[in-house]
Scaffold this motif. Structure first.
Motif, PDB file in Angstrom:
ATOM      1  N   UNK A 280       0.892  -1.120   0.059  1.00 26.04           N
ATOM      2  CA  UNK A 280       0.019   0.135   0.070  1.00 26.04           C
ATOM      3  C   UNK A 280       0.926   1.393  -0.127  1.00 26.04           C
ATOM      4  N   UNK A 281       1.912   1.035   0.683  1.00 28.42           N
ATOM      5  CA  UNK A 281       2.761   2.422   0.788  1.00 28.42           C
ATOM      6  C   UNK A 281       3.604   2.558  -0.550  1.00 28.42           C
ATOM      7  N   UNK A 282       3.763   1.560  -1.285  1.00 30.16           N
ATOM      8  CA  UNK A 282       4.576   1.415  -2.642  1.00 30.16           C
ATOM      9  C   UNK A 282       3.451   2.252  -3.841  1.00 30.16           C
ATOM     10  N   UNK A 283       2.244   1.763  -3.443  1.00 31.01           N
ATOM     11  CA  UNK A 283       1.054   2.357  -4.220  1.00 31.01           C
ATOM     12  C   UNK A 283       0.830   3.884  -4.078  1.00 31.01           C
ATOM     13  N   UNK A 284       0.774   4.181  -2.939  1.00 32.80           N
ATOM     14  CA  UNK A 284       0.844   5.321  -2.387  1.00 32.80           C
ATOM     15  C   UNK A 284       1.980   6.311  -2.996  1.00 32.80           C
ATOM     16  N   UNK A 285       3.107   5.707  -2.855  1.00 33.62           N
ATOM     17  CA  UNK A 285       4.296   6.743  -3.490  1.00 33.62           C
ATOM     18  C   UNK A 285       4.267   6.914  -5.005  1.00 33.62           C
ATOM     19  N   UNK A 286       3.648   5.832  -5.448  1.00 33.76           N
ATOM     20  CA  UNK A 286       3.763   5.921  -6.871  1.00 33.76           C
ATOM     21  C   UNK A 286       2.588   6.901  -7.308  1.00 33.76           C
TER      22      UNK A 286
END
Length: 414
Positions: A280-286
Motif C-alpha cells: 500500500x505504501x509503494x502504491x501510495x508513493x507511485x
C-alpha cells in the motif's frame, strides 16, 4: 440386691481414680479427630468474617442445617485472589483441627475458591471494575499510533514464539524501521515485575521509541495472569509512549489489553496494526509521484505562457519608447506647474497692492499730510479734548513731517 449395688459403687470408685483432665481429654480428641479425618474440600456459605491486624482471617462456614468455624492463616490469606466477604458460597480445602484451649473444632483452610466462578476470574472481574472506575480504561486517555514508526520496542520473552511471529510479520511490512526486543518473563512468579521493568526501560531509550508492544502467545487464564496484575496494568496505562497489547489469542482478553492504547489479537496482528502495508505504501508513493509530475508539468506550462505574454509586452519590445513617453509627460507636468506658480504670484501681488491701498487710506499719516496734527501729553496719550489740559502743561505735537513741544499757556474749552 446388696451384691449388684456394691459392685456399682466399687466401679464408680475405680473410675474416680482413673479420671482425666479436660486438657488431656481435648488432646486425646485432637489426636483422634486430626488423625482420622484427612484433608478435604468443604462447601458452604461464608459468615462472621473477621480480619484482625495479624493478617489471619476467621470466619464461619454454614449451610441450611449446620455450621463450622474456619481459620485461614496469614500466609494463605495473602495469596487469596479474591476478597472474602459475608454471603459468598465458597469451596475450602483444609483439615479439621481441635482448638484445645476452648474445646472446639475448626477447619484450617489451605485453599479457597468461589463456587461457580473461579478465584482468578473473580479477582479479574473485581480488579477490572476498580480500575475502570478510576478511568484507567477510558478512551479519552488513549494515544494514537504514529502512521510510520521508525523505532519500535517489543517487551516479551526473547525465546518465545510471540517475538518470532511478530518479527516475521513486521519484516513483510516495515520500511526502514528499527525493532528493539526488551527481554521479560511472561509467565510465572516474578513475571509482572520484569514486565514493569521492561516498560520503564522502554521509556528511557534514546532516541525515543515511537511505539511499545507487550506481547505473548496464547495460554490459560493462569498462564496469562501476569498481564492482569495491577502493577503491569498501571505501568501500561502510565507509559508515555503509545502502547500495543498483543497478549494471547483472539479469545483471550487481559486487563493489559484494556489499558493499552491499542489491542492486537495476536503478536502477528500487532505487526499489522503498527506497520502500514508495504504494498500500500509503494502504491501510495507511485500515486504521489504521478500527481507531482502532473503538477510540475502544469506549473511549467503556466510559467511558459506567462513568459510568452511578458515577451510581447511593450515594456519588453520597446522599453525606450516608454521612457521617452514618461519623460515627455514629466516635462508637460513641469511646465504646467510653473505656469500655475506664475499665475498664483501675480494674483498674490494684486491682492497685496489692494490691501496696501486700503491700509494707506486708513493710515493717520495721510491725515497728517493734509495739514492735521496729533497732540499728546508726556505719557504719549493723545489729547482730544481741552479738559485734558492744564496751564503750564508740556505737550508734544506731531506733524506730517516732524514734531515739536510746547507749553500750554491758555485753555479755551469752547
Amino acid at each position: 440386691m446388696a451384691g449388684p449395688l456394691n459392685e456399682f459403687l466399687e466401679s464408680e470408685s475405680d473410675g474416680l481414680t482413673q479420671a482425666v483432665s479436660v486438657s488431656e481429654l481435648n488432646h486425646q480428641l485432637k489426636a483422634v479427630v486430626e488423625g482420622t479425618f484427612p484433608m478435604m474440600w468443604v462447601a458452604g456459605e461464608v459468615t462472621d468474617v473477621a480480619k484482625p491486624r495479624s493478617g489471619h482471617i476467621y470466619f464461619t462456614l454454614k449451610d441450611d442445617d449446620s455450621q463450622i468455624r474456619a481459620v485461614m492463616w496469614r500466609n494463605v490469606a495473602s495469596r487469596l485472589r479474591f476478597e472474602l466477604e459475608n454471603g459468598q458460597s465458597i469451596l475450602c480445602f483444609g483439615g479439621l483441627e481441635i482448638y484445645t484451649v476452648r474445646g472446639t473444632y475448626q477447619i484450617v483452610v489451605r485453599k479457597a475458591q468461589p463456587q461457580g466462578v473461579g478465584a482468578l476470574q473473580l479477582a479479574f472481574e473485581k480488579l477490572k471494575a476498580r480500575l475502570n472506575a478510576e478511568g484507567l480504561f477510558s478512551i479519552e486517555r488513549k494515544q494514537s499510533l504514529p502512521k510510520h514508526p521508525r523505532r519500535v520496542g517489543v517487551i516479551t520473552s526473547p525465546s518465545g514464539a510471540a517475538v518470532h511471529d511478530f518479527l516475521v510479520a513486521a519484516d513483510d511490512r516495515m520500511v526502514g524501521a528499527e525493532i528493539f526486543v526488551i527481554p521479560a518473563q511472561v509467565q510465572g512468579n516474578g513475571a509482572a515485575e520484569t514486565i514493569v521493568r521492561g516498560l520503564k526501560a522502554a521509556a528511557m531509550i534514546r532516541p525515543k521509541l515511537d511505539v511499545v508492544i507487550v506481547a505473548r502467545g496464547g495460554g490459560s487464564l493462569e498462564d496469562l495472569w501476569c498481564f492482569n496484575e495491577e502493577a503491569v496494568v498501571r505501568a501500561i496505562a502510565q507509559c508515555p509512549i503509545p502502547t500495543v497489547s498483543a497478549v494471547g489469542h483472539e479469545v483471550d482478553v487481559t486487563l493489559s489489553d484494556l489499558a493499552a492504547d491499542v489491542r492486537a489479537l495476536t503478536p502477528t496482528d500487532a505487526a499489522t496494526k503498527v506497520f502500514a502495508d508495504r504494498s500500500g505504501m509503494v502504491q501510495r508513493v507511485r500515486d504521489l509521484d504521478r500527481r507531482l509530475r502532473r503538477a510540475m508539468r502544469y506549473e511549467i506550462e503556466r510559467r511558459r505562457m506567462a513568459l510568452q505574454s511578458l515577451a510581447g509586452h511593450p515594456a519588453m519590445t520597446k522599453p525606450m519608447e516608454i521612457v521617452h513617453l514618461r519623460s515627455r509627460l514629466v516635462d508637460e507636468l513641469d511646465q504646467r506647474a510653473k505656469s500655475a506658480i506664475d499665475r498664483r504670484l501675480q494674483q498674490s501681488k494684486s491682492d497685496v497692492a489692494t490691501l496696501a491701498a486700503s491700509l494707506a487710506a486708513l493710515s493717520p499719516l495721510n491725515t497728517l499730510a493734509r495739514g492735521y496734527s496729533v497732540t499728546s501729553d508726556s505719557g504719549g496719550n493723545a489729547i482730544s479734548h481741552a479738559s485734558q489740559l492744564k496751564a503750564g502743561q508740556r505737550v508734544t505735537t506731531r506733524l506730517a513731517n516732524g514734531s515739536f513741544e510746547s507749553v500750554v499757556d491758555k485753555i479755551d474749552s469752547d
